[in-house]
Scaffold this active site. Structure first.
Site, mmCIF file in Angstrom:
data_model
loop_
_atom_site.group_PDB
_atom_site.id
_atom_site.type_symbol
_atom_site.label_atom_id
_atom_site.label_comp_id
_atom_site.label_asym_id
_atom_site.label_seq_id
_atom_site.Cartn_x
_atom_site.Cartn_y
_atom_site.Cartn_z
ATOM 1 N N ASP A 27 0.868 -1.165 0.000
ATOM 2 C CA ASP A 27 0.000 0.000 0.000
ATOM 3 C C ASP A 27 0.918 1.232 0.000
ATOM 4 O O ASP A 27 2.125 1.108 0.243
ATOM 5 C CB ASP A 27 -0.865 -0.058 1.273
ATOM 6 C CG ASP A 27 -1.664 1.204 1.464
ATOM 7 O OD1 ASP A 27 -2.371 1.590 0.519
ATOM 8 O OD2 ASP A 27 -1.575 1.819 2.557
ATOM 9 N N ASP A 29 -0.108 5.203 0.908
ATOM 10 C CA ASP A 29 -0.300 6.172 1.987
ATOM 11 C C ASP A 29 -0.261 5.478 3.349
ATOM 12 O O ASP A 29 -0.950 4.488 3.550
ATOM 13 C CB ASP A 29 -1.653 6.885 1.821
ATOM 14 C CG ASP A 29 -1.477 8.382 1.649
ATOM 15 O OD1 ASP A 29 -0.756 8.985 2.454
ATOM 16 O OD2 ASP A 29 -2.052 8.929 0.685
#
Ligand code: MG
Length: 311
Positions: A27, A29
């Site tokens: 991922d 952020d």
């Protein structure tokens, strides 16, 4: 399944852990950066993963940007990346329609990330940008464009009543496809202001249309199906890294990947402790195999790491 504090592993065990995968999905952020600031040593760790022979993919529910724009962001923040390494939901929504051989027009409730990715695959669209209530244009005068065969809902800061009306009106025709980019309810910001995420917009249109969207982002597994079509992935030798258990870790669990939670984002250690002791499989599916304070903590181990020849 129980969470293991990777920091407590002996160095020799970390070597074994690092040898146990050759594909890394991460991922963005909360793991690699916060908004536009890279997290300490995250670029070095990701680049090192690649140097030791892993294939690396950036897997994000972001639909505001295109793959090209995310590559530019990666480069600015010192992460190596090409368009083929990026799986963002704007691109996935376009892939979904392209794979179906879709040749009609899309009504978009979303941003330019979605419209630009649709253009890349030659799909017509309309809807991006402000659509405000106008006193002299009554709602009932809306005419459906007969060419529209799909509605895509992504992040849209211009979300409005007229857009809900249009999306739901198209979706009244059950042959019109309904795609949502993701279900993240809100943005993980350290503030007392709640910033609505795409999930809130998708749910709003689902409620009005009385239909459920097909979700192309995490934790739904379409994202991994799309990846597997294009690359060779062995689930048992794949690591999923994330900061959010109900998207990143759940996706990893569903796909049979190893999972690593970083505590630099949304999910806290207290959350994991609660789920770990739950009787519900739904909660247990959220528990990562490993956790670590932040991705950068792996750097000292990766610096001295040599892949074992038997791996
Ligand atoms: Mg995140």
């Amino acid at each position: 399944m129980a969470a293991v504090n990777i920091k407590s592993l002996k160095e020799s065990q970390i070597g074994e852990f690092l040898n146990s995968f050759d594909t890394v999905l991460t991922d963005c952020d909360g793991v690699l950066w916060m908004e536009t600031t890279p997290l300490e040593n995250s670029p070095e760790v990701m680049n090192k993963f690649r140097d030791i022979g892993n294939q690396v993919f950036y897997v994000t529910n972001n639909s505001k940007k295109t793959r090209k724009e995310l590559v530019e962001k990666c480069k600015e923040l010192n992460f190596q990346a090409t368009e083929g390494d990026i799986l963002c939901t704007s691109y996935l929504a376009a892939c979904y329609l392209k794979d179906l051989g879709f040749d009609k027009k899309v009504y978009i409730v979303g941003s330019t990330g979605v419209s630009k990715e649709l253009e890349q695959v030659g799909i017509k669209h309309y809807g991006v940008g402000p659509d405000i209530v106008q006193k002299d244009v009554p709602y009932m005068s809306f005419q459906r464009d007969p060419e529209v065969g799909a509605v895509i809902v992504g992040f849209d800061e211009h979300f409005s009543y007229p857009k809900i009306l249009k999306a739901a009106s198209y979706l009244a025709d059950k042959t019109v496809l309904f795609i949502g980019t993701n279900r993240d309810e809100k943005f993980p910001l350290d503030s007392n202001i709640i910033v609505p995420g795409t999930g809130s917009l998708v749910r709003c249109i689902e409620t009005c249309a009385e239909r459920e969207a097909v979700i192309v982002g995490k934790p739904d597994t379409y994202i991994v199906d799309a990846l597997k079509k294009r690359y060779a992935i062995d689930p048992k030798r794949t690591l999923m890294i994330g900061d959010r258990c109900n998207t990143d870790i759940l996706l990893g669990t569903r796909c049979g990947f190893k999972t690593l939670l970083v505590l630099s984002g949304v999910t806290s250690l207290t959350d994991i402790e609660t789920w770990k002791n739950s009787d519900s499989q739904e909660d247990l599916d959220l528990v990562p195999d490993y956790y670590i304070d932040k991705l950068g903590d792996l750097l000292p181990y990766l610096k001295n790491f040599e892949r074992s020849s038997s791996a």
